[in-house]
Structure formats: C-alpha cells, structure tokens
Design an enzyme around this catalytic site. Structure first.
Site, PDB file in Angstrom:
ATOM      1  N   HIS A 129       0.867  -1.174   0.000  1.00 17.10           N
ATOM      2  CA  HIS A 129       0.000   0.000   0.000  1.00 17.10           C
ATOM      3  C   HIS A 129       0.905   1.226   0.000  1.00 17.10           C
ATOM      4  O   HIS A 129       2.018   1.198   0.513  1.00 17.10           O
ATOM      5  CB  HIS A 129      -0.874  -0.034   1.255  1.00 17.10           C
ATOM      6  N   ASP A 206       2.778  -4.418   7.767  1.00 13.97           N
ATOM      7  CA  ASP A 206       1.483  -3.765   7.623  1.00 13.97           C
ATOM      8  C   ASP A 206       0.419  -4.842   7.774  1.00 13.97           C
ATOM      9  O   ASP A 206       0.215  -5.662   6.881  1.00 13.97           O
ATOM     10  CB  ASP A 206       1.407  -3.088   6.247  1.00 13.97           C
ATOM     11  N   GLN A 209      -4.813  -5.600   6.669  1.00  9.85           N
ATOM     12  CA  GLN A 209      -5.731  -6.569   6.075  1.00  9.85           C
ATOM     13  C   GLN A 209      -5.678  -7.929   6.759  1.00  9.85           C
ATOM     14  O   GLN A 209      -6.537  -8.781   6.489  1.00  9.85           O
ATOM     15  CB  GLN A 209      -5.420  -6.739   4.584  1.00  9.85           C
ATOM     16  N   LYS A 232     -10.908  -1.453  10.030  1.00 10.59           N
ATOM     17  CA  LYS A 232     -10.947  -2.617   9.145  1.00 10.59           C
ATOM     18  C   LYS A 232     -11.280  -3.898   9.905  1.00 10.59           C
ATOM     19  O   LYS A 232     -11.456  -4.954   9.293  1.00 10.59           O
ATOM     20  CB  LYS A 232      -9.619  -2.762   8.403  1.00 10.59           C
ATOM     21  N   CYS A 371      -4.662   2.429  -3.798  1.00  7.42           N
ATOM     22  CA  CYS A 371      -3.409   2.901  -3.179  1.00  7.42           C
ATOM     23  C   CYS A 371      -2.312   1.853  -3.315  1.00  7.42           C
ATOM     24  O   CYS A 371      -1.515   1.640  -2.393  1.00  7.42           O
ATOM     25  CB  CYS A 371      -3.623   3.281  -1.718  1.00  7.42           C
TER      26      CYS A 371
END
Length: 413
Positions: A129, A206, A209, A232, A371
């Site tokens: 991202h 990261d 997700q 999220k 993104c």
C-alpha cells in the site's frame, strides 16, 4: 472446498449485529463488498461510542475526577486487549495511533531517522500500500537511503529467492504487508522475518488486512513492528495500533511533541520524555474510538477468529469459482494463499463504469488503484474492480453480486 454445513457459524445472528445491512441502496438490498476499505460496525461498537459520550466523556490521564478515572481505565484497558489479541509480550509494546498509516509514519520518523543513514537499504515489496512506500521514499530523498523492491510473480506471490538475494549488510529494514489489499495474497511473514533478522535487519509488517481476517501472533511471527487499523476490524475510524518490541520502542525518540508524552518540561533543563508507550502518544487521543476498537476486538473474539476466517475462506472459494465463469473477466492476484479479496478487470469495460452501474443495483465494491499503483502497473492495469469479503457476507450476496455484474456488463458491451 469445505462443505458449508461444516462451518459452525450462525450467520443470521451475525448479520443482526450490523444494522446497516438492513438498508436499501437505490431501492435494492445493500450488498456490501468493500470490506478491505472499511468494515461495517456491529451494535456493540456503536453502543460503546454512545455509552462513552453519554456517561463518561472526559480527557484521560492525570484527571482526579470520576469521569477521567473511568475514561482512563477504559482506554488503558484496550491496550491490554490489543496486546492479548496480537499476543504481544506486554501492554507497553502497544502504541495507539489513528491507524496503520500513522503507525508506519511513526516508525519512519522515529526509528528511521534515528537508525538510517545514506547508503542504508530499506527493502519494500512491490505489492505494498502507498502508506508503506511513501514514508520510505521521503526518507530516501532526505537521508539518501536506498529502496529495494521485492518482485512478484504472475500469481501475485512475492519472489522469496529474489528477496533473500537482496538482503545484505546494508539492509536495515524490511517493510511488507501481511495480506495485500490489492491482491489478497497472504505473505509468509515468519519466514521473511527470519531471513531479515539473519542479516541484522528489522521487519515492519502492515497488518491492516490481516488482523480482521486471521489470528495474528506477533511473537510467533517475530515481527519487530506490526501495525493495524481499527476500522478494518469492525471498529470505528480514527483508531489503530502499532506493536513494537519493547527494546526497540525504548531506544526510539519521540516523533511528535506535546502533552502526555512528557514527564517534565523546563526551559532551564529541557524536556524529559515519558516512558514507553506514552512518549509516542502526544496530545489528546481519540479516546472514544480506541475504547470502541476494544469493543470490536471483543466482538471478534466472542465470535471466534478461526470460525470467521474459515467462513471467509469458503466465501472466497465460492466467489472465485463464480467470477471465473464470467466471460472476459480476469482476476488479478491468484496466489495459492489468499484472503477474501478479489481484484478483477473485464475486457471491454472500464472499472469505474462497472462500479458506478453496479451500485445502482445495490452492490458496493471498490474501483481504482487501491493505493497500490506499483503492483497494478506490474500487471499492466491502472485500475481494477475489487470485491472484498467479511464474515457477515453470504453466498446469496455473492451470487447476487455476480448476477448484477453480468447485467452491468450486458449494458456496457
């Protein structure tokens, strides 16, 4: 494919927890398939926000009155909840942020500025991202560091041989997402962390997700830093967290200055900073959102992350099989290990046109570059349609989405 009857999930009860799923869009029942951008919030989270503002809205820390005590206890209690959810070693390894983006920028501006110099290398995957690319490019311009990019293959899988080949004595940090928001690829973080540590580098993950879709154990992964966003994982916007190993956080200077991150301020003696993690939490945080993020984690844990993950995997398999039958449709990202994200393009149809028209049929999907322009450019596309799943989605919604897509494509061709 796992038989649907083997998944012990009361889907009707799950959906009752989400009032927004009862609404209509353009006269059609809402089918919400934009969960990678943000998930919907259950009643428990909505009630948590309302309860805070109705009963104990107060600024936290240092207040001696009852409301401040209650708000502080609830806020700091979430730190322990996040610690347990990620299996961090201790609560002080959890820093509250506005989300994944701010968490990555914190690492870049604190750890990065203190530890990186000209000639040092930061390894970043092609599928990141932008929030895990741009902060390092800013340091590249300012400090003269070099960025190396891990390639992906035709399936959207990171090339692990290439990754190992680019690690060396100049490598200081590896930045990689746990699950790609554009492709759904699940990356082998524990293996990548082992390789990074073997050459003396740190690894930043990261997890935006991953946390909503699978169990995350930062100790088992041996991540040095791990970031995620509350919105999220069925929580509110404006709250997230950064996990960092205590020894690393203790060595890092503050990024922002202000209240709460200090122990003493004097014009004569300068500033003494607070202990970890508060030295990284300058100013008044989004108290209500952090508390509600804790309520979201409670909701997920009550449901069971394993059941949630199994259901989403079943839906992913079902949706993939159905979409593969659509003429001219190509799925971008076909890794053998995937989460519930399906990006696709269709011959002769622009993704934006598909997104606008399918919304008229009550279906919410995301279109654009997500993104993640570098990896989409790698696949020769500027934009895709993206359908992303959550635990409240149903097979009937998937089927209705595919039928709506066929209707839209009939209009466009």
């Amino acid at each position: 494919m796992t038989a649907i009857t083997d998944l012990t999930l009361d889907l009707a009860a799950v959906r009752r927890d989400f009032p927004i799923l009862d609404r209509e869009v353009h006269g059609q029942p809402l089918i919400y398939l934009d969960n990678a951008a943000t998930s919907q919030t259950p009643v428990a989270v909505i009630d948590s926000l309302s309860d805070y503002y109705r009963r104990y809205n107060a600024n936290i820390h240092r207040g001696l009155h009852t409301l401040a005590d209650e708000a502080t206890a609830a806020f700091e209690g979430v730190r322990s909840k996040v610690q347990r959810h990620l299996n961090a070693f201790e609560p002080r390894e959890i820093v509250f942020t506005r989300g994944t983006t701010e968490a990555i920028n914190l690492v870049a501006n604190s750890w990065g500025r203190a530890n990186l110099k000209a000639g040092d290398e930061v390894v970043v995957s092609l599928m990141e991202h932008h929030s895990n690319i741009v902060p390092w490019q800013l340091l590249e311009r300012e400090l003269g560091i070099a960025i190396k990019v891990i390639p992906v293959d035709a399936r959207g899988v990171l090339d692990q041989d290439a990754y190992r080949g680019m690690l060396g004595e100049r490598t200081k940090l590896v930045c990689v997402n746990h699950i790609s928001n554009a492709l759904g690829t699940i990356n082998p973080i524990a293996e990548m962390a082992r390789d990074a540590h073997a050459c003396g580098a740190r690894i930043l993950v990261d997890g935006a997700q991953a946390v909503p879709h699978q169990a995350v154990d930062v100790q088992a992964l041996d991540a040095d830093f791990y970031a995620f966003s509350g919105h999220k994982v069925y929580g509110p916007m404006g709250a997230g967290a950064l996990y960092g190993k205590a020894s690393l956080l203790e060595s890092m200077p503050p990024w922002q200055g202000g209240g709460e991150m200090i122990s003493r301020v004097s014009f004569e003696r300068g500033t003494e900073f607070a202990a970890v993690p508060h030295r990284f939490e300058a100013g008044t945080p989004s108290v209500a959102d952090v508390i509600a993020m804790g309520a979201a984690l409670d909701w997920v844990n009550a449901l069971g992350i394993e059941r949630l993950s199994a259901w989403e995997q079943w839906l992913l398999d079902h949706a993939t099989q159905e979409l593969e039958q659509v003429d001219g449709l190509r799925i971008i990202g076909t890794a053998p290990q995937k989460a519930g994200v399906i990006s696709f393009v269709v011959d002769g149809a622009h993704s934006q046109d598909i997104g606008l028209l399918i919304d008229q049929l009550g279906v919410a999907i995301r279109t654009g570059h997500h993104c993640a322009q570098p990896v989409l450019n790698h696949f020769g596309v500027e934009a895709t349609c993206r359908a992303s799943l959550a635990v409240y989605n149903t097979p009937e919604e998937v089927d209705a989405f595919v039928e709506a897509l066929r209707r839209v494509l009939g209009m466009l061709r």
